[in-house]
Motif scaffolding. Structure first.
Motif, PDB file in Angstrom:
ATOM      1  N   GLU A   1       2.026  -9.707 -10.830  1.00 39.72           N
ATOM      2  CA  GLU A   1       2.082  -8.890  -9.627  1.00 39.72           C
ATOM      3  C   GLU A   1       2.186  -9.731  -8.358  1.00 39.72           C
ATOM      4  OE1 GLU A   1       2.019  -5.297  -7.377  1.00 39.72           O
ATOM      5  OE2 GLU A   1       2.362  -5.697  -9.512  1.00 39.72           O
ATOM      6  N   PHE A   2       1.435 -10.827  -8.282  1.00 39.63           N
ATOM      7  CA  PHE A   2       1.323 -11.592  -7.038  1.00 39.63           C
ATOM      8  C   PHE A   2       1.977 -12.966  -7.085  1.00 39.63           C
ATOM      9  CE2 PHE A   2      -2.158  -8.532  -6.827  1.00 39.63           C
ATOM     10  CZ  PHE A   2      -1.998  -8.030  -5.548  1.00 39.63           C
ATOM     11  N   GLY A   3       2.508 -13.350  -8.239  1.00 40.16           N
ATOM     12  CA  GLY A   3       3.270 -14.595  -8.307  1.00 40.16           C
ATOM     13  C   GLY A   3       2.463 -15.849  -8.524  1.00 40.16           C
ATOM     14  N   MET A   4       1.149 -15.734  -8.652  1.00 44.23           N
ATOM     15  CA  MET A   4       0.299 -16.903  -8.909  1.00 44.23           C
ATOM     16  C   MET A   4      -1.009 -16.441  -9.532  1.00 44.23           C
ATOM     17  SD  MET A   4      -1.051 -17.984  -5.076  1.00 44.23           S
ATOM     18  CE  MET A   4       0.630 -18.161  -4.455  1.00 44.23           C
ATOM     19  N   PRO A   5      -1.730 -17.335 -10.220  1.00 39.54           N
ATOM     20  CA  PRO A   5      -3.004 -16.953 -10.823  1.00 39.54           C
ATOM     21  C   PRO A   5      -4.007 -16.509  -9.758  1.00 39.54           C
ATOM     22  CG  PRO A   5      -2.248 -19.068 -11.679  1.00 39.54           C
ATOM     23  CD  PRO A   5      -1.352 -18.731 -10.511  1.00 39.54           C
ATOM     24  N   PRO A   6      -4.977 -15.676 -10.150  1.00 41.19           N
ATOM     25  CA  PRO A   6      -5.917 -15.142  -9.153  1.00 41.19           C
ATOM     26  C   PRO A   6      -6.714 -16.217  -8.416  1.00 41.19           C
ATOM     27  CG  PRO A   6      -6.582 -14.561 -11.402  1.00 41.19           C
ATOM     28  CD  PRO A   6      -5.201 -15.085 -11.485  1.00 41.19           C
TER      29      PRO A   6
ATOM     30  N   TYR B   1       1.274   2.954 -12.493  1.00 37.97           N
ATOM     31  CA  TYR B   1       0.670   3.086 -11.168  1.00 37.97           C
ATOM     32  C   TYR B   1      -0.767   2.590 -11.196  1.00 37.97           C
ATOM     33  CZ  TYR B   1      -1.353   5.157  -6.985  1.00 37.97           C
ATOM     34  OH  TYR B   1      -2.016   5.323  -5.798  1.00 37.97           O
ATOM     35  N   LEU B   2      -1.531   2.994 -12.217  1.00 32.30           N
ATOM     36  CA  LEU B   2      -2.935   2.595 -12.323  1.00 32.30           C
ATOM     37  C   LEU B   2      -3.051   1.078 -12.435  1.00 32.30           C
ATOM     38  CD1 LEU B   2      -5.956   3.168 -12.680  1.00 32.30           C
ATOM     39  CD2 LEU B   2      -5.509   3.494 -15.131  1.00 32.30           C
ATOM     40  N   ALA B   3      -2.182   0.458 -13.224  1.00 32.35           N
ATOM     41  CA  ALA B   3      -2.246  -0.994 -13.394  1.00 32.35           C
ATOM     42  C   ALA B   3      -2.056  -1.706 -12.060  1.00 32.35           C
ATOM     43  CB  ALA B   3      -1.190  -1.440 -14.395  1.00 32.35           C
ATOM     44  N   ARG B   4      -1.114  -1.240 -11.254  1.00 34.40           N
ATOM     45  CA  ARG B   4      -0.868  -1.874  -9.959  1.00 34.40           C
ATOM     46  C   ARG B   4      -2.009  -1.599  -8.987  1.00 34.40           C
ATOM     47  NH1 ARG B   4       5.075  -1.653  -7.654  1.00 34.40           N
ATOM     48  NH2 ARG B   4       4.157  -3.463  -6.592  1.00 34.40           N
ATOM     49  N   TRP B   5      -2.578  -0.395  -9.044  1.00 33.06           N
ATOM     50  CA  TRP B   5      -3.689  -0.077  -8.159  1.00 33.06           C
ATOM     51  C   TRP B   5      -4.913  -0.928  -8.492  1.00 33.06           C
ATOM     52  CZ3 TRP B   5      -5.036   1.014  -3.693  1.00 33.06           C
ATOM     53  CH2 TRP B   5      -6.296   1.505  -3.375  1.00 33.06           C
ATOM     54  N   ARG B   6      -5.166  -1.137  -9.780  1.00 37.10           N
ATOM     55  CA  ARG B   6      -6.274  -2.012 -10.174  1.00 37.10           C
ATOM     56  C   ARG B   6      -6.102  -3.415  -9.586  1.00 37.10           C
ATOM     57  NH1 ARG B   6      -6.617  -0.398 -16.623  1.00 37.10           N
ATOM     58  NH2 ARG B   6      -8.169   1.288 -16.417  1.00 37.10           N
ATOM     59  N   LEU B   7      -4.892  -3.912  -9.603  1.00 38.16           N
ATOM     60  CA  LEU B   7      -4.650  -5.256  -9.076  1.00 38.16           C
ATOM     61  C   LEU B   7      -4.781  -5.289  -7.564  1.00 38.16           C
ATOM     62  CD1 LEU B   7      -1.699  -6.288 -11.407  1.00 38.16           C
ATOM     63  CD2 LEU B   7      -4.075  -7.057 -11.525  1.00 38.16           C
TER      64      LEU B   7
ATOM     65  N   ASN C   1       0.843  -1.183   0.000  1.00 40.62           N
ATOM     66  CA  ASN C   1       0.000   0.000   0.000  1.00 40.62           C
ATOM     67  C   ASN C   1       0.884   1.240   0.000  1.00 40.62           C
ATOM     68  OD1 ASN C   1      -1.502   2.283   1.510  1.00 40.62           O
ATOM     69  ND2 ASN C   1      -3.114   0.881   0.863  1.00 40.62           N
ATOM     70  N   PRO C   2       0.835   2.043  -1.055  1.00 40.45           N
ATOM     71  CA  PRO C   2       1.775   3.163  -1.161  1.00 40.45           C
ATOM     72  C   PRO C   2       1.629   4.205  -0.072  1.00 40.45           C
ATOM     73  CG  PRO C   2       0.165   3.215  -2.941  1.00 40.45           C
ATOM     74  CD  PRO C   2       0.010   1.905  -2.263  1.00 40.45           C
ATOM     75  N   LEU C   3       0.439   4.371   0.498  1.00 42.67           N
ATOM     76  CA  LEU C   3       0.280   5.349   1.569  1.00 42.67           C
ATOM     77  C   LEU C   3       1.080   4.937   2.800  1.00 42.67           C
ATOM     78  CD1 LEU C   3      -3.026   7.010   2.707  1.00 42.67           C
ATOM     79  CD2 LEU C   3      -1.311   6.323   4.328  1.00 42.67           C
ATOM     80  N   LEU C   4       0.819   3.730   3.310  1.00 37.46           N
ATOM     81  CA  LEU C   4       1.502   3.313   4.525  1.00 37.46           C
ATOM     82  C   LEU C   4       2.977   3.030   4.277  1.00 37.46           C
ATOM     83  CD1 LEU C   4      -1.111   1.052   6.354  1.00 37.46           C
ATOM     84  CD2 LEU C   4      -0.725   3.500   6.515  1.00 37.46           C
ATOM     85  N   ALA C   5       3.304   2.546   3.084  1.00 36.45           N
ATOM     86  CA  ALA C   5       4.703   2.263   2.792  1.00 36.45           C
ATOM     87  C   ALA C   5       5.542   3.533   2.723  1.00 36.45           C
ATOM     88  CB  ALA C   5       4.818   1.496   1.474  1.00 36.45           C
ATOM     89  N   SER C   6       4.921   4.675   2.428  1.00 34.04           N
ATOM     90  CA  SER C   6       5.678   5.917   2.328  1.00 34.04           C
ATOM     91  C   SER C   6       5.681   6.724   3.622  1.00 34.04           C
ATOM     92  CB  SER C   6       5.142   6.780   1.183  1.00 34.04           C
ATOM     93  OG  SER C   6       3.778   7.074   1.358  1.00 34.04           O
ATOM     94  N   LEU C   7       4.981   6.243   4.647  1.00 36.41           N
ATOM     95  CA  LEU C   7       5.073   6.892   5.955  1.00 36.41           C
ATOM     96  C   LEU C   7       6.452   6.658   6.555  1.00 36.41           C
ATOM     97  CD1 LEU C   7       1.652   5.855   7.565  1.00 36.41           C
ATOM     98  CD2 LEU C   7       2.361   8.186   7.001  1.00 36.41           C
ATOM     99  N   PRO C   8       6.901   7.528   7.451  1.00 34.41           N
ATOM    100  CA  PRO C   8       8.147   7.252   8.180  1.00 34.41           C
ATOM    101  C   PRO C   8       8.038   5.916   8.902  1.00 34.41           C
ATOM    102  CG  PRO C   8       7.398   9.502   8.568  1.00 34.41           C
ATOM    103  CD  PRO C   8       6.289   8.824   7.826  1.00 34.41           C
TER     104      PRO C   8
ATOM    105  N   GLN D   1     -12.029   6.475 -10.354  1.00 30.67           N
ATOM    106  CA  GLN D   1     -12.505   5.703 -11.504  1.00 30.67           C
ATOM    107  C   GLN D   1     -11.407   4.756 -12.000  1.00 30.67           C
ATOM    108  OE1 GLN D   1     -13.783   9.490 -13.702  1.00 30.67           O
ATOM    109  NE2 GLN D   1     -15.416   8.065 -14.280  1.00 30.67           N
ATOM    110  N   PRO D   2     -11.052   3.762 -11.225  1.00 32.95           N
ATOM    111  CA  PRO D   2      -9.940   2.886 -11.628  1.00 32.95           C
ATOM    112  C   PRO D   2     -10.243   2.058 -12.866  1.00 32.95           C
ATOM    113  CG  PRO D   2     -11.047   2.010  -9.682  1.00 32.95           C
ATOM    114  CD  PRO D   2     -11.606   3.382  -9.911  1.00 32.95           C
ATOM    115  N   ALA D   3     -11.516   1.765 -13.134  1.00 33.88           N
ATOM    116  CA  ALA D   3     -11.862   0.929 -14.279  1.00 33.88           C
ATOM    117  C   ALA D   3     -11.965   1.724 -15.580  1.00 33.88           C
ATOM    118  CB  ALA D   3     -13.179   0.198 -14.019  1.00 33.88           C
ATOM    119  N   HIS D   4     -11.930   3.039 -15.509  1.00 29.85           N
ATOM    120  CA  HIS D   4     -12.013   3.872 -16.705  1.00 29.85           C
ATOM    121  C   HIS D   4     -10.795   3.624 -17.599  1.00 29.85           C
ATOM    122  CE1 HIS D   4     -13.087   7.321 -19.159  1.00 29.85           C
ATOM    123  NE2 HIS D   4     -11.858   7.798 -19.020  1.00 29.85           N
TER     124      HIS D   4
END
Length: 327
Positions: free
Chosen positions: A304-309, A262-268, A136-143, A226-229
């Motif tokens: 992204e996750f190393g295995m099929p969904p 970024y959008l591709a990773r957020w969609r996943l 999660n980019p928000l928490l990962a970028s916190l101190p 609108q991630p699916a747009h």
């Protein structure tokens, strides 16, 4: 972003420490395992309700902070950290100190008294389960460790009253205190994150800094709304008021990747959240996050996750155990 993290109810430990004292807290210890739902990450969170203390990451003296009553210490990635009246004292592990109480009152507030009988510090400690901080980019970028003073600012009145309420609940351990404090912990943690964002340096270069940037922040808002747009960089640039090249450069400067990546990773990430809930079919999830082809979605998810969904979802649902649910 915080909704995507899916914070789950907190363990609460009401601690009274008297100088000299020094404890080491490991978020993956048995102290948390008996109380929290299955989680890949644990956010550590300490509210100083009386007195003062020092804190740092266990292997990083440069992270040392001094804390006073009315401040919250947050370790967003659950790293091992040390707290004490002084940090050069022999360290006691927090987990064994609380193990006897945890065994005696499963699912309830843990009370802990420790130290040499001198100056008193009271802590209310929370440990919040979440899905995966590092993705999660928000928490990962916190101190990695930070404090916030909840006594100042526009919302200080309700925060101070909440802190007093938390301290009182922790002290008396009435029926239902653990449930009340778990929800309060999530609320205070979110406020701590908001206040941390407000105090970040202006010249930062990460997701949080991008959020505050006029153009990148607007782009992030659009992508998340609108991630699916079927976004293109050209359309996104028009909507935020920049040229295509200027937006692409600005976005990469702050986030380290171009907008469409970024959008591709957020969609996943959204898809993964849906799979953890287990309610929708693979085809429905793929369509919801903007994939016309299920085969293309499967390939992207595996990268992204190393295995099929389907395999990933079976593993995630199985790891929750029977009767376990997330927030």
């Amino acid at each position: 972003m915080l909704r995507a993290v899916r914070l789950s109810g907190a363990v609460y430990l009401n601690g009274e420490f008297t100088a000299p004292w020094c404890v080491e807290s490991r978020a993956d210890a048995g102290l948390c395992d008996a109380f929290l739902p299955a989680a890949k990450r644990v956010v550590s969170y300490h509210l100083i309700s009386e007195g003062s203390c020092w804190a740092q990451l266990a292997a990083d003296e440069g992270s040392r902070l001094q804390l006073s009553a009315g401040e919250i210490l947050v370790v967003p990635q659950g790293e091992t950290h040390v707290m004490g009246s002084a940090l050069d004292l022999p360290r006691s592990s927090l987990a064994p100190l609380g193990a006897e109480e945890a065994d005696a009152t499963p699912g309830e507030m843990m009370m802990l008294t420790h130290g040499g009988g001198g100056a008193k510090t009271r802590l209310v400690c929370g440990f919040l389960a979440c899905d995966d901080v590092l993705s999660n980019p928000l928490l990962a970028s916190l101190p990695r460790i930070f404090k916030v003073d909840v006594r100042n600012g526009a919302s200080s009145a309700w925060l101070e009253s909440s802190l007093r309420f938390a301290a009182e609940e922790a002290a008396v351990s009435r029926a239902g205190s653990a449930t009340v404090l778990a929800k309060l912990s999530e609320l205070l943690f979110v406020e701590a994150v908001r206040r941390c964002i407000d105090t970040l340096p202006e010249d930062g270069k990460n997701w949080l800094a991008g959020l505050r940037d006029r153009f990148v922040g607007r782009a992030l808002s659009l992508l998340h709304a609108q991630p699916a747009h079927a976004w293109t960089v050209d359309e996104l640039a028009r909507k935020v008021g920049l040229s295509r090249s200027a937006l692409a450069q600005r976005f990469s400067d702050f986030l380290g990747q171009p907008p469409m990546q970024y959008l591709a990773r957020w969609r996943l990430q959204i898809a993964a959240q849906q799979f953890r809930d287990g309610a929708k079919s693979l085809a429905d999830v793929a369509e919801q996050v903007g994939y016309d082809s299920q085969a293309a979605f499967n390939r992207a998810f595996k990268r992204e996750f190393g295995m099929p969904p389907a395999s990933w979802r079976r593993r995630e649902i199985g790891s929750k155990g029977p009767g376990t649910t997330g927030n």
